[in-house]
Enzyme design. Sequence first.
Site, mmCIF file in Angstrom:
data_model
loop_
_atom_site.group_PDB
_atom_site.id
_atom_site.type_symbol
_atom_site.label_atom_id
_atom_site.label_comp_id
_atom_site.label_asym_id
_atom_site.label_seq_id
_atom_site.Cartn_x
_atom_site.Cartn_y
_atom_site.Cartn_z
ATOM 1 N N LYS A 114 0.983 0.274 14.924
ATOM 2 C CA LYS A 114 2.513 0.176 15.348
ATOM 3 C C LYS A 114 2.815 -1.092 16.256
ATOM 4 O O LYS A 114 4.082 -1.311 16.296
ATOM 5 C CB LYS A 114 2.917 1.567 16.370
ATOM 6 N N TYR B 214 3.815 6.897 9.706
ATOM 7 C CA TYR B 214 2.966 5.612 9.655
ATOM 8 C C TYR B 214 3.815 4.595 8.801
ATOM 9 O O TYR B 214 3.807 3.333 9.274
ATOM 10 C CB TYR B 214 1.821 6.013 8.686
ATOM 11 N N HIS C 254 0.920 -1.219 -0.142
ATOM 12 C CA HIS C 254 -0.071 -0.108 -0.154
ATOM 13 C C HIS C 254 0.654 1.300 -0.107
ATOM 14 O O HIS C 254 1.768 1.318 0.771
ATOM 15 C CB HIS C 254 -0.934 0.026 1.294
ATOM 16 N N PRO D 134 -4.160 0.724 18.547
ATOM 17 C CA PRO D 134 -4.122 0.013 17.246
ATOM 18 C C PRO D 134 -4.239 1.181 16.095
ATOM 19 O O PRO D 134 -3.804 1.042 14.841
ATOM 20 C CB PRO D 134 -5.242 -0.888 16.981
ATOM 21 N N TYR E 248 -9.521 5.785 6.827
ATOM 22 C CA TYR E 248 -9.721 6.256 8.249
ATOM 23 C C TYR E 248 -10.750 7.126 8.383
ATOM 24 O O TYR E 248 -10.495 8.379 7.815
ATOM 25 C CB TYR E 248 -8.287 6.856 8.639
#
Length: 391
Positions: free
Chosen positions: A297, A385, A72, A293, A201
């Site tokens: 990580k 990220y 991704h 979550p 998200y």
Amino acid sequence: MRTTVGIIGAGPAGLLLARLLHNAGIDSVVLESRDRGYVEQRQRAGILEQGTVDVLRAAGAGARMDREGLRHDGIELRFARRRHRIDFPALTGGRSVMVYAQTEVCKDLIALQLKEGGPLLFEAEALAVEGAGTDSPRVRFRHEGREDVLECAYVVGCDGFWGVARKAIPEELTQVFERTYPFGWLGILADVPPSHDELVYARHDRGFALLSMRSPVVSRLYLQVPEGTDAESWSDEEIWDELERRFETDDDWRLARGPITAKSVTPMRSHVHEPMRHGRLFLAGDAAHIVPPTGAKGLNLAVGDVVTFARALAHREETGSEALLDAYSQTCLRRVWQAERFSYEMTTLLHRAPEVTPFEDRIQLARLERLASARAAEQDLAEGYTGFALE
């Protein structure tokens, strides 16, 4: 039984550590309280940072990941019925993430360990770590109905928050930092292709939602729910209806529904145990730290811990110097606290607290507007990220 490194726990951290040590010519024994089937089926994290991907490849454990994993190059943020994509490679110099479930990582590492590595004992319950502050630590464990002792030069506790390793560090030497959030995630697995090709998200007035996936035909989705929610109190139809509401946009995007095969609720908390080392006992992964979550990580931090330990021990074997082992806790905690910060910021950016004020609502939206309009803000999120450097 005697070995150089006794590893408690056969999750991804313990298994990867055994692989790294094997490749460095250092012997180890892995003790796992559960059976193999449980380890290979328990649902956990699914996002691998660039550094984790690189480590698995270098360790010889990346072939199936590269065939079946989903690379991704970004995520999508949704708020106020709008969509905004964060382009990872463009913002980080080429870094990305891989969608490849923890269950699959464990399967790959277990197969390698059983074929090439040292002993991996399933249904071997660690009862206590003894002599952690000495040069000869021991792990007392129960296997096949009898108690035994594993004599070690070093012990690494990869046995999670409830394991015995952390309890072997004297309480007067420790500091604990934690935060509990007043909400959790209701997560589902569904036999339906993902409705978007990247993770979504979503910040909504009714609460957070996440669209993720486990494969091209299996979706993984989450809803923010009050702390203590029973997953079975939500019907399948109620879950899909609520997901549709929280992902709504002003364009023609639609959420695909399918049979829900599993549902559960994950609590949300932040936790750090300092130090991560006492004598010849070293903590790794959830035994030392937990993150909510939202930032993806947890598994990646555990990988960082065991890479740091394996490098430090290999350095000692090659040079005789204890310097990197002595610095283990400090080295890991620098990365841990950056990950805690990132996870906290992502959580507070996207979740709606139960007693939120109108002012706090507007601040949250302003933070999202900033991400959608400023490259510097996008870059900070993309760098966090895709992962912090493995020192």
